[in-house]
Design a protein around this motif. Structure first.
Motif, short mmCIF file in Angstrom:
data_model
loop_
_atom_site.label_atom_id
_atom_site.label_comp_id
_atom_site.label_asym_id
_atom_site.label_seq_id
_atom_site.Cartn_x
_atom_site.Cartn_y
_atom_site.Cartn_z
N ASN A 315 -17.46 -26.89 -3.04
CA ASN A 315 -16.45 -27.29 -1.91
C ASN A 315 -15.62 -28.54 -2.24
O ASN A 315 -14.46 -28.54 -2.05
N GLU A 316 -16.53 -29.67 -2.36
CA GLU A 316 -15.68 -30.96 -2.77
C GLU A 316 -15.10 -30.92 -4.24
O GLU A 316 -14.05 -31.38 -4.05
N GLN A 319 -12.54 -28.10 -4.38
CA GLN A 319 -11.72 -27.53 -3.02
C GLN A 319 -11.96 -26.22 -2.73
O GLN A 319 -10.92 -25.45 -2.18
N LYS A 350 -8.99 -22.99 -8.23
CA LYS A 350 -8.64 -21.90 -7.16
C LYS A 350 -8.23 -20.53 -7.73
O LYS A 350 -8.56 -19.77 -7.27
#
Ligand code: ADP
Ligand code: MG
Length: 485
Positions: A315-316, A319, A350
């Protein structure tokens, strides 16, 4: 199927506790040196200890203890400094000793927990205990006309029985818990998780109570369910059965039931009154297991980054949204694949995540393959993503290259060269094609110039078709916009 659904029962609350048997991935058995490998011909992997011959003595496999402790630490449980093996006495043809060696009063792992996520909300499920025990043999009913065969290969295989608190409130929560546990035991390398081979199986304890009531209702235990789908179906079926019975004036009896996946129903196996009295007592042939602080520290140092921690880091650091982070930490191999892909391709995380959760996982699911069996390794996929990133090919052509890579061992570059898929960025060549298309389609040009913006897509399509999809889409858009003005 209608009965597999979760029905609305507004006045009733469902209570579920699971007992999960995870077969530990040791090479040899828990109390003997015989192999544990699956699939050998019957009775070729059972030694004198597994057969329960007189005069033999069990010797505890340290690897099994190590794995149990590893599990305990992964669920932040208490590790007993002192635990004891007991004899659970009963008669059955697949148990030649007349007792199963298990842990009863003093299990090696006590009081841990696991957090699950259902419909966007998180909840903690307590884990009461996890104890070591040996598996029994197997009865073979199909191969012998009117007779039953006994295969003792499985006798003495190490199991970790993981017992949850009655903390789950729906079949969905039970499945979420079971899936997470399944991921965890494979993640830390203590169980192969193969459910068809019986390496990971579940007993579900189910009861219902009127909403608002404190005391638990009487439970039924559904034995030996070996798939996530069946756990959900069996629980939902059992909940409906119990509610119907109570609402029609009947009473639930505490009993063991079997789930029949063909008929999608549970049937009674034995009631509590018929239940065995196992006459547990400490096994005099085995010393108590003592786990020192040094041993625990040693095991702790061996623990990998755990799924929940890794998900937060994804998550961190990258992202990733929660959905992608969830998917990419569904197994350690998937998470490793992802991080290698990011590193090797130097592409945006991503983009890597989208290719994995989209094309790659879809192709794997279709072929019924695990990520570890993927025909396209992370290194090869990285080669493909690099060519998208440096505009050698468009995202659309990339799908074609991916397809080619799936069915061969060629690299992305080899396929791009061989099939001539390189993107055309030469503006002169694109302009020439566009000029021709504008000349051939004066009606559409007029419509566009009259304000019909939708016609623009028609031109893009025509250009792409003429150039076999290889024109750089950005350039095409730019040139079209100027020429159509
Ligand atoms: P046993 O010794 O008969 O196996 P346990 O107390 O060890 O019984 O419980 C076995 C499992 O049943 C545990 O997972 C526990 O959470 C669950 N359980 C106990 N009582 C209930 C209940 N009333 N409804 C649903 N599950 C229950
Ligand atoms: Mg029990």
């Amino acid at each position: 199927m209608e009965t597999s659904q979760e029905h609305e029962h507004p006045q009733w609350e469902v209570v579920i506790g699971l007992e999960i048997h995870a077969q530990l991935a040791t090479k040899s058995k828990i109390f003997s040196g015989a192999a544990t490998a699956y699939g050998a011909s019957p009775n070729t992997q059972a030694c004198a200890v597994d057969l329960g011959l007189p005069g033999v003595l069990p010797v505890l496999n340290e690897e099994a203890v190590r794995m149990a402790v590893k599990f305990g630490m992964a669920i932040e449980a208490e590790i007993a400094p002192y635990s004891v093996f007991a004899r659970k006495n009963y008669f059955y043809p697949d148990l030649p000793k007349g007792y199963q060696i298990s842990q009863f009063e003093l299990p090696i792992v006590g009081n841990g927990h696991m957090d699950i996520n259902v419909d966007g909300s998180s909840k903690r499920v307590g884990i009461t205990r996890a104890h070591l025990e040996e598996d029994a043999g197997k009865s073979l009913h199909e191969d012998f006309h009117g007779l039953t065969g006994i295969d003792l290969n499985r006798a003495g295989t190490p199991l970790l029985e993981i017992v949850s608190e009655p903390d789950m409130r729906s079949a969905k929560e039970a499945v979420a818990y079971m899936r997470k546990l399944h991921n965890l035991v494979r993640w830390i390398g203590i169980c192969d998780g193969n459910m068809q081979e019986g390496s990971f199986r579940c007993d579900a304890n189910v009861s219902v109570r009127p909403r608002g009531q404190q005391a638990f209702g009487t439970r039924a235990e559904i034995k030996n369910i070996n798939s996530f789908k069946f756990v959900e179906k069996a629980i939902n079926h059992e909940v409906d059965r119990q509610i119907q019975l109570i609402e029609s004036g009947g009473k639930i009896v505490q009993e063991t039931r079997l789930y029949d996946s063909v008929k999608d129903e549970t049937r009674s196996m034995r009631s509590k009154e018929e239940a065995n009295d196992y006459r547990y007592f400490p096994d005099p042939d085995l010393l108590p297991v003592s786990v020192s602080d040094e041993f625990k520290a040693h095991i702790k140092a061996l623990l990998p980054e755990l799924p929940d921690t890794r998900k937060l880091r994804f998550n961190e650091q990258y992202q990733l949204d929660t959905e992608n982070a969830d998917i990419l930490t569904a197994s350690r191999s998937l998470a490793d694949y992802f991080e290698t892909l990011v590193k090797e391709s130097s592409c945006e995380a991503k983009m890597c995540a989208n290719w994995m959760t989209g094309d790659l996982i879809a192709a794997l699911n279709k072929a019924n393959l695990e990520i570890t069996e993927s025909p396209i390794t992370s290194q090869r996929l990285a080669g493909l993503l690099q060519r998208i990133n440096d505009n050698t090919i468009s995202g659309k052509i990339a799908k074609q290259v991916f397809e080619g890579m799936w069915h061969s061992t060629a690299t992305a570059d080899e396929i791009i060269t061989e099939k001539g898929l390189k993107q055309i960025t030469d503006t002169g060549a694109i302009e020439a094609v566009i000029d021709q298309i504008i000349a051939d389609n004066s009606k559409q040009v007029e419509q566009y110039r009259d304000g019909n913006e939708k016609v623009f897509a028609f031109f893009v399509g025509q250009v792409m078709k003429a150039m076999q999809g290889k024109a750089n889409p950005g350039e095409v858009n730019k040139i079209l916009k100027t020429k159509l003005k």
